[in-house]
Design a protein around this motif. Structure first.
Motif: not given
Ligand SMILES: [Fe+2]
Length: 562
Positions: A172, A201, A204, A236, A425, A427
């Protein structure tokens, strides 16, 4: 001469040195994904050098810098020669530049060419395979292009003779915060992991993966170039808000919640090729619907056996498959609901092919010191507040906690294989021990924090603000112990790293994970480090409160021994 004139002159020389100008007629196919998707990957397709507009990175680089980065793994199997697989990512090339790359390794003091590879378009990536690789020694490598471009790194010797294996875990990487990841790279350089795992991710930027992938590579290449690296794409990366792959079919809804892929299969395959070609070959390579590939596979590093899964590719989409229980197909907000109402026959999580692979993998124990599953997301919903502190959901189906039967079936295999699970994933960094039939009977799992958490904050915050049964007596965190998530899955919470104030870049709960497999002491240590170092009274950096978590590491014995 004023400084600005010097810069203009330098730019003129630079453009002249490119050998142009070229016209659009010289460009490669401007619509490689079809005219209906003309802008897809458009920053790096067609006459890319003519396109105007702000880009996150400079694409028109000096030609000796045209190799952006490289990443690799070495396939090591008992009683079989090792194989090096290495991918090189290029900046977009100009019309008169060769579409071929070379790979050299340094042997006996001299560079020796060991492979050549075509540079793919769209994507600008090249892929090298070198059989009979000597995994027992360090081997410097360099990728070369035309006369001047070079990118160097080191293929490390396999660390199988060492007591411990260190894995860096990340996910992320918010594109809302561009620029270098200086502190994270410095922290991981000091930790010197034997393996890097980027769980998804990586970007993004949704419809501009080639530029986004180069941007990611520039951020992390000084770590990646010198150690094996696993990258797996998540939602993403393929242009989705959430991804329910449903066996590769085409998604028709704008949120993808009906299952399948929203963007063309050729784009999905380009993303997967850029991010995963360098992994060991897929163990079950038949493509899924629309000819979309698969990459789930096995990687052994230092005697630790990693199963690399694709959580999303086979999973059923929630829209139309389960009752409506909230404002979105994947969010449950109903004050009262029966979790069994969303655990219906026929719903897929990992899918039959990946489960069959996992069972085979669990039996493979020769020369194996520990087992670990790498995948995108968590087998539970260890989250209460989503996006903002005011948004409390009963359950979010965008995790492997749903469907629950698929979750339990997978976790039984992991438990019997004596495997731990690493993912990203969410967060929100957590360490949990899963419960299947009762609390504490499942595998340990670590969800790493977001690299930069400017996309979606999440919090662990039980509504009653009470610790669970068997709370950890020495943890500084108030809400540890046994809980059920919103889907009725049993979890024991061992540590979490909630954001404080998302507006403050030092309080977002982001950073990176470090996992230490100690095969002699038979322990595994999960560390969670903030993006910006927090120094203790001794001026040494501190992990998030409640970390590290130390758990037992069991030696695998295969399923049949149970
Ligand atoms: Fe994410």
């Amino acid at each position: 001469m004023p400084a600005c004139s010097c810069r203009r002159l330098a730019m003129l020389f630079f453009v002249a040195a490119l050998g142009g100008p070229w016209s659009a007629a010289d460009a490669p196919d401007p619509h490689p994904f079809g005219t209906a998707h003309g802008g897809l990957d458009g920053w790096a397709t067609g006459a890319w050098w003519e396109k105007k507009g702000k880009r996150p990175i400079e694409l028109h680089v000096p030609r000796h810098d045209v190799i952006a980065f490289a990443l690799y793994t070495v396939t090591v199997a008992p009683a079989a020669p090792a194989t090096l697989k290495l991918s090189a990512q290029f900046f977009p090339l100009l019309p008169d530049e060769p579409r071929e790359a070379r790979l050299e390794v340094r042997r006996d003091g001299a560079w020796v060419e060991v492979a050549r590879a075509a540079i793919e378009y769209p994507g600008w990536d090249a892929h090298f395979r070198v059989a009979d690789w000597d995994a027992g020694r360090d081997q410097p490598y360099r990728v070369r292009h035309a006369a001047r471009a070079t990118f160097e790194g080191l293929v490390r010797r396999d660390p199988g003779d060492r007591q411990s294996l260190v894995v860096g875990v990340l996910s992320c990487n918010s594109s809302s915060t561009p620029g270098p990841r200086t502190e994270i790279v410095a922290g991981l350089t000091a930790a010197d992991p034997d393996l890097l795992f980027f769980a998804g991710d990586q970007s993004y930027r949704h419809t501009q993966h080639t530029v986004a992938w180069i941007e990611f590579g520039l951020q992390f290449r000084d770590l990646i170039r010198n150690r094996p690296t696993v990258t797996i794409p998540d939602d993403h990366d393929v242009g989705h808000p959430n991804l329910w792959g449903a066996g590769g079919k085409r998604a028709l809804r704008g949120d993808g919640a009906d299952g399948g892929y929203m963007l063309p299969a050729a784009y999905v395959n380009m993303v997967e090729r850029q991010q995963t070609w360098h992994l060991p070959d897929p163990v079950d390579p038949a493509p899924v619907a629309q000819g979309i590939g698969v990459y789930f596979t096995r990687l052994v590093v230092g005697g630790v056996d990693f199963a690399i899964l694709e959580d999303r590719k086979f999973k059923t989409g929630p829209w139309g498959a389960i009752p409506d229980l909230g404002p979105r197909p994947d969010h449950i907000t109903a004050a009262v609901y029966d979790p069994a109402a969303v655990d219906l026959p026929g719903l897929q999580l990992l899918g039959a092919r990946q489960l069959a692979f996992l069972r085979r993998w669990a039996e493979e124990c020769q020369g194996i010191r520990a087992k670990c599953v790498l995948s995108q997301t968590a087998f539970c919903g260890a989250v209460h507040l989503h996006g903002t502190p005011a948004n409390r959901l009963r359950a979010d189906l965008d995790c492997n906690g749903w469907p629950q039967s698929g979750r339990n079936e997978a976790l039984r295999i992991l438990r019997d294989a004596k495997a731990v699970h690493l993912c990203g994933d969410q967060h929100l960094a957590v360490v949990v021990r899963h419960g299947i039939d009762r609390h504490g009977d499942g595998p340990w799992a670590f969800t790493c924090p977001a690299i930069v958490n400017t996309v979606y904050g999440r919090w662990w915050h039980p509504a009653d603000e009470r610790p669970g049964p068997h709370a950890l007596p020495t943890s500084p965190l108030p809400w540890t112990g046994d809980y059920e998530d919103g889907l009725g899955n049993k979890i024991t919470m061992h540590a979490y790293a909630n954001p404080g104030d998302l507006e403050d870049e030092r309080q977002r709960g982001d950073g990176y994970g470090v996992v230490r497999f100690d095969c002699a002491a038979e322990t595994i240590t999960f560390e969670c480090w903030p993006r910006f170092p927090r120094l203790g009274a001794d001026d040494m950096p501190r992990q998030y409160p409640g970390w590290p978590v130390v758990a037992p590491l069991e030696r695998p014995t295969g399923l049949r021994s149970r």
